[in-house]
Design an enzyme around this catalytic site. Structure first.
Site, mmCIF file in Angstrom:
data_model
loop_
_atom_site.group_PDB
_atom_site.id
_atom_site.type_symbol
_atom_site.label_atom_id
_atom_site.label_comp_id
_atom_site.label_asym_id
_atom_site.label_seq_id
_atom_site.Cartn_x
_atom_site.Cartn_y
_atom_site.Cartn_z
ATOM 1 C CE LYS A 159 -7.438 6.193 0.141
ATOM 2 N NZ LYS A 159 -8.542 6.955 -0.500
ATOM 3 C CE1 TYR A 205 -4.080 1.522 -0.441
ATOM 4 C CE2 TYR A 205 -3.609 2.727 1.583
ATOM 5 C CZ TYR A 205 -4.381 2.532 0.462
ATOM 6 O OH TYR A 205 -5.461 3.352 0.222
HETATM 7 C C1 IMJ Z 1 -3.818 -1.074 -3.074
HETATM 8 C C2 IMJ Z 1 -2.473 -1.396 -3.076
HETATM 9 C C3 IMJ Z 1 -1.942 -2.344 -2.203
HETATM 10 C C4 IMJ Z 1 -2.757 -2.979 -1.300
HETATM 11 C C5 IMJ Z 1 -4.103 -2.663 -1.295
HETATM 12 C C6 IMJ Z 1 -4.639 -1.719 -2.184
HETATM 13 N N1 IMJ Z 1 -5.149 -3.126 -0.541
HETATM 14 C C7 IMJ Z 1 -6.286 -2.502 -0.887
HETATM 15 C C8 IMJ Z 1 -6.022 -1.618 -1.937
HETATM 16 C C9 IMJ Z 1 -5.007 -4.158 0.483
HETATM 17 C C10 IMJ Z 1 -7.611 -2.719 -0.260
HETATM 18 C C11 IMJ Z 1 -7.015 -0.719 -2.662
HETATM 19 N N2 IMJ Z 1 -7.063 0.618 -2.032
HETATM 20 C C12 IMJ Z 1 -7.595 0.714 -0.701
HETATM 21 C C13 IMJ Z 1 -6.624 1.770 -2.671
HETATM 22 O O1 IMJ Z 1 -6.698 2.844 -2.074
HETATM 23 C C14 IMJ Z 1 -6.076 1.751 -4.029
HETATM 24 C C15 IMJ Z 1 -5.540 2.851 -4.599
HETATM 25 C C16 IMJ Z 1 -4.867 2.858 -5.878
HETATM 26 C C17 IMJ Z 1 -4.851 1.792 -6.762
HETATM 27 C C18 IMJ Z 1 -4.176 1.895 -7.967
HETATM 28 C C19 IMJ Z 1 -4.087 0.752 -8.931
HETATM 29 C C20 IMJ Z 1 -3.721 1.181 -10.327
HETATM 30 C C21 IMJ Z 1 -2.786 2.356 -10.403
HETATM 31 N N3 IMJ Z 1 -2.760 3.255 -9.389
HETATM 32 C C22 IMJ Z 1 -3.481 3.092 -8.239
HETATM 33 N N4 IMJ Z 1 -3.499 4.117 -7.363
HETATM 34 C C23 IMJ Z 1 -4.183 4.006 -6.211
HETATM 35 O O2 IMJ Z 1 -2.078 2.510 -11.401
#
Ligand code: IMJ
Length: 253
Positions: free
Chosen positions: A160, A153
């Protein structure tokens, strides 16, 4: 619960989106909704969904662009003259920053994640305030990775954390206007934002095993909880981060 209220939804991408769960619940609760999209590819998927809820408007908006935001809020002012709630359900980090070590995050990657995922809330709130003349509710989506380290993450966890702190400072600034600012910390859901995240399916399995309720949360359930924060039921709740995560975050071991 939202009868007669007008709300802006930022971050509806497709039928898996948390913003879709929130939009369906808000519509069912009587709200009138307007939507934004970032680009043509997203518009193609979200437009039929937004139209199915009788969207008052579907407008392009890049939350990283001040002119684009100003145009959007001018359109809202012309159309509605007034706004009751805003849902912020957008985040972006570079793919390379959602793998490996946080230590390796570049300056550019850090700023990208911060701008799109955290500053955008303040940019929206600043422009929503003049339209929320009778008070209002602003809701952001966050994730537990802001509080504890979740593998991969990385920079999103830092963004966040900044978003959640922004919720508190915005709540303090806008409280005198009766504008409430809150966040929902959703449990992991398989949305477009989770697609391609290495090991995501395994993470969902671990979540199910460890959560107090022994299952994952759905976007519809986040939608139901959002009704509370968006409505007058939460008239004394502001600056709060509500965990809608099947009790995952309460577990120590
Ligand atoms: C995202 C990354 C790693 C672990 C993660 C996540 N877990 C969860 C998420 C466990 C639940 C999803 N999440 C909560 C997010 O806030 C995702 C944000 C995000 C995802 C992407 C994927 C594609 C990209 N950029 C991104 N930027 C933010 O190119």
């Amino acid at each position: 619960m939202l009868q007669g209220k007008r709300g802006l939804i930022v971050g509806l991408a497709n039928a898996d989106s948390i913003a879709w769960g929130i939009s369906k619940a808000a519509k069912e609760a009587g709200a009138e909704l307007g939507f934004t999209y970032l680009n043509a590819a997203i518009e193609k998927r979200m437009r039929p969904l937004a139209e199915s809820l009788g969207a008052a408007f579907i407008a392009p908006c890049n939350v990283n662009n001040d002119e684009s935001l100003d145009l959007l809020f001018q359109e809202i002012k012309d159309k509605w003259g007034h706004l009751d709630f805003v849902v912020h359900s957008v985040a972006f980090a570079k793919k390379e920053d959602l793998m490996g070590r946080f230590l390796d995050t570049s300056r550019d990657g850090f700023l990208t994640a911060m701008e799109t995922s955290a500053y955008s809330l303040t940019a929206l709130a600043k422009r929503a305030q003049p339209l929320m003349d009778k008070g209002g509710s602003i809701l952001a989506l966050t994730y537990f990775g802001s509080e504890k380290v979740i593998p991969n993450y990385n920079v999103m966890g830092v963004a966040k954390a900044a978003l959640e702190a922004s919720v508190r400072y915005l709540a303090a600034d806008l409280g005198s206007e009766n504008i409430r600012v809150n966040a929902i910390s959703s449990g992991a859901i398989k949305t477009l934002s989770a697609r391609g995240i290495h090991g995501f399916t395994d993470m969902l399995h671990i979540t199910q095993e460890r959560a107090a309720l022994k299952r994952c949360v759905s976007a519809e359930e986040v939608g139901k909880s959002s009704l509370f924060l968006l409505s007058d039921c939460a008239s004394a709740v502001t600056g709060e981060v509500l965990h809608v995560d099947c009790g995952y975050s309460i577990m120590g071991m």
